[in-house]
Scaffold this motif. Structure first.
Motif, PDB file in Angstrom:
ATOM      1  N   TRP A 167       2.615   8.850   8.291  1.00 50.26           N
ATOM      2  CA  TRP A 167       2.193   7.461   8.059  1.00 50.26           C
ATOM      3  C   TRP A 167       2.440   7.014   6.633  1.00 50.26           C
ATOM      4  O   TRP A 167       2.405   7.811   5.701  1.00 50.26           O
ATOM      5  N   ASN A 168       2.654   5.711   6.504  1.00 52.56           N
ATOM      6  CA  ASN A 168       2.600   5.067   5.198  1.00 52.56           C
ATOM      7  C   ASN A 168       2.400   3.579   5.433  1.00 52.56           C
ATOM      8  O   ASN A 168       2.235   3.148   6.573  1.00 52.56           O
ATOM      9  N   VAL A 169       2.418   2.822   4.351  1.00 52.94           N
ATOM     10  CA  VAL A 169       2.159   1.387   4.444  1.00 52.94           C
ATOM     11  C   VAL A 169       3.426   0.645   4.052  1.00 52.94           C
ATOM     12  O   VAL A 169       4.056   1.003   3.060  1.00 52.94           O
ATOM     13  N   MET A 170       3.814  -0.351   4.821  1.00 53.99           N
ATOM     14  CA  MET A 170       4.997  -1.119   4.421  1.00 53.99           C
ATOM     15  C   MET A 170       4.620  -2.556   4.059  1.00 53.99           C
ATOM     16  O   MET A 170       3.560  -3.035   4.409  1.00 53.99           O
ATOM     17  N   ILE A 179       3.080   2.215   9.015  1.00 52.45           N
ATOM     18  CA  ILE A 179       4.338   2.575   9.672  1.00 52.45           C
ATOM     19  C   ILE A 179       4.453   4.088   9.810  1.00 52.45           C
ATOM     20  O   ILE A 179       3.875   4.843   9.027  1.00 52.45           O
ATOM     21  N   ASP A 181       7.422   7.015   9.783  1.00 50.34           N
ATOM     22  CA  ASP A 181       8.810   7.205   9.333  1.00 50.34           C
ATOM     23  C   ASP A 181       9.439   5.903   8.822  1.00 50.34           C
ATOM     24  O   ASP A 181       8.828   5.196   8.041  1.00 50.34           O
ATOM     25  N   PHE A 182      10.648   5.593   9.284  1.00 53.76           N
ATOM     26  CA  PHE A 182      11.329   4.373   8.837  1.00 53.76           C
ATOM     27  C   PHE A 182      10.929   3.190   9.703  1.00 53.76           C
ATOM     28  O   PHE A 182      11.781   2.541  10.296  1.00 53.76           O
ATOM     29  N   ASN A 183       9.644   2.933   9.821  1.00 56.97           N
ATOM     30  CA  ASN A 183       9.171   1.868  10.701  1.00 56.97           C
ATOM     31  C   ASN A 183       9.697   2.090  12.125  1.00 56.97           C
ATOM     32  O   ASN A 183       9.974   1.148  12.851  1.00 56.97           O
TER      33      ASN A 183
END
Lengths: 235, 168
Positions: A167-170, A179, A181-183
């Motif tokens: 996970w991360n935040v875009m 998101i 990976d790459f969304n």
């Protein structure tokens, strides 16, 4: 361990150095509202609910990211803080589609409990209701962006406990989204290990296991804390 | 500046621009902290950040894909879409707005049927707007392919854009 004396809500306390204000308060039975804090993982001060007044500091500081220092005079239940907490919880509800009656987390949701605790009876801000997707691509879990409050607990649990960094935040502002990976859709993620820790870390009904109906969700965030503590013991 | 879309990894390996990026990565010693600098190099080489270039950088730096994607989407400087062979940036700051930035945008929309943020189908021209480019004395200001044009009018800009397109 060296001890220092502090004053919290007119109570004199002897506490260990190196702890955050939040930890000290929780240990001494002083209630502080939080959403983005999960014991064991790092704190980011994202939800702004744990704001406290410290004498001599002219702004409110977040208890979870401020370390306790000697002779601090801290107030956690002033009228100003209560007003701010109510505003914060209203803003949570005003942003996305937090409709409890159709939510899997109904009755077990931290956001819902927050609304009751801050005595939020109505919302004074216009609802934004951005268009959000529901990602059902994972075989076991669902990610519903409409119920996400951007606490980033899932992001931190995935990175710090599981070490998968799925996970991360875009983007930023009101376009922010969680998101993988790459969304890419969650089900097509190459980093996800399907461990399910994010499901338990999520304080609302944004991440939940499939085949669950309204109000049936059971989350155990304390399981993650326990896991972290047991790992430390093994070391 | 060429901005055709890359399709396969085979294309990527043949691309001379990837050498620029891999040289930069080596210079930075494969440090994950150098992500932003490397993305800058990639953006300068391609004009935008194609997905497989991002994947290449992710692999080289051993970073989680989500971290790279979140960095790219956080900073407005980085773009995931092609901005066009020629870019026309119209300043819509207060001074430029008063001096008729909107008229310029309207004329561009009429001539090229492009709204800010869009690129023509043949990828020749892209239009964007900026809040303020810090050249308020030159209002209304337009940046055409890194060249700042001062005190412009709509007709002038359309002619210059047409000349650029014909040139290429």
């Amino acid at each position: 361990m060296a001890k220092i004396s502090v004053n919290i809500d007119e109570k004199n306390l002897e506490v260990e150095v190196g702890k955050t204000i939040l930890e000290v308060c929780r240990e001494n039975g002083i209630e502080i509202l939080t959403m983005c804090h999960l014991k064991g993982i790092s704190d980011v001060g994202a939800c702004r609910l744990c704001l406290v007044e410290i004498e001599g500091v002219n702004k409110l500081l977040s208890a979870c990211t401020t370390k306790i220092a000697a002779n601090m005079i801290i107030r956690t239940k002033t009228e100003k803080i209560k007003r701010y907490q109510r505003i914060t919880s209203e803003l949570f509800f005003a942003e996305r589609n937090h409709v409890c009656s159709v939510c899997v987390a109904n009755g077990k949701c931290d956001l819902q409990k927050l609304g009751y605790k801050t005595e939020m009876d109505h919302i004074r801000y216009p609802y934004l209701f951005p268009e959000c997707e529901v990602d059902t691509s994972h075989p076991w879990y669902v990610l519903d962006h409409n119920r996400c409050i951007m606490c980033t607990r899932c992001v931190r649990v995935c990175a710090e406990v599981e070490g998968a960094h799925n996970w991360n935040v875009m983007n930023r502002g009101n376009k922010v989204r969680i998101i993988s990976d790459f969304n890419t859709p969650w089900g097509e993620s190459e980093t996800c290990t399907s461990c399910g820790k994010c499901v338990h870390a999520c304080p609302t009904g944004a991440i939940w296991p499939k085949a669950i109906v309204q109000g049936q969700l059971e989350k155990k965030p304390e399981m993650i804390t326990e896991l972290i503590e047991k790992r430390k013991m093994n070391l | 500046m060429k901005t055709e879309t890359l399709t396969s990894d085979a294309d990527l390996a043949k691309d001379p621009r990837i050498k620029l990026i891999s040289a930069k990565i080596k210079k930075e010693n494969f440090k994950p902290d150098a992500l932003i600098e490397i993305l800058h190099t990639a953006q300068n080489a391609y004009g935008y950040l194609p997905m497989n270039v991002l994947k290449y950088i992710t692999k080289q730096l051993h970073l989680p894909p989500s971290r790279v994607y979140s960095t790219v989407t956080f900073y407005h400087f980085f773009s995931l879409k092609s901005k066009g062979d020629h870019t026309c940036l119209v300043c819509t700051g207060t001074a430029c707005y008063v001096k008729g930035a909107q008229a310029i945008l309207n004329e561009i929309e009429k001539q090229f049927s492009l709204k800010p943020g869009q690129v023509t189908a043949d990828n020749k021209l892209g239009i964007s707007v900026a809040r303020c480019i810090g050249a308020c004395g030159l209002a209304p200001a337009v940046v055409l392919d890194d060249e700042v044009l001062a005190k412009v009018n709509a007709e002038e800009i359309v002619n210059k854009i047409n000349a650029k397109i014909v040139e290429s």
